[in-house]
Design a protein around this motif. Structure first.
Motif: not given
Ligand code: 5GP
Ligand code: ZN
Length: 112
Positions: A21-39, A12-15
């Motif tokens: 997968d069935d139980t987990v979702f991962a997306f990039r932080d909108i305000e990254p604190q490092a070159p790679v910052h994934v939630l 409902e909100i883009p990311s």
């Protein structure tokens, strides 16, 4: 439920999705604190680490498997940091359990 991360998981909100997968979702932080910052978040709404219990903890183990996979995919061969902020004094701003996977720079310890 009025939860930002539940809305991101539902699309409902883009990311910028990194993994799902069935139980987990991962997306990039909108305000990254490092070159790679994934939630990395469970699809099930768990408010914080303080709400992890016998009935829902399996997804937390799975999140750490996913974290290792994402770290490899993102080329974080030199190391990375996984952070969970639990509660207000720790700076938790979104009340849906999430783990910050950060890498691509050096980190200091103890974290401020
Ligand atoms: P916390 O402070 O609760 O540990 O982490 C919440 C994180 O969510 C912050 O790093 C913040 O930048 C990120 N965040 C907040 N709103 C959004 C959003 O709408 N999209 C994305 N991708 N990240 C968000
Ligand atoms: Zn939620």
């Amino acid at each position: 439920m009025d939860c930002l991360f539940c809305k991101i998981i539902a699309g409902e909100i883009p990311s910028a999705k990194v993994y799902e997968d069935d139980t987990v979702f991962a997306f990039r932080d909108i305000e990254p604190q490092a070159p790679v910052h994934v939630l990395i978040v469970p699809k099930e709404h768990i408010a914080s680490a303080n709400e992890i219990n016998e009935s829902n903890s399996a997804v937390v183990a799975h999140i750490f498997e996913v974290a290792a996979k994402i770290a490899k995919d993102e080329g974080l061969t030199d190391g990375y940091r996984i952070v969970n902020n639990c509660g207000d004094s720790a700076g938790q701003t979104v009340k849906h359990l999430h783990f910050h996977l950060m890498g691509g720079r050096n980190f200091t310890w103890p974290a401020g």
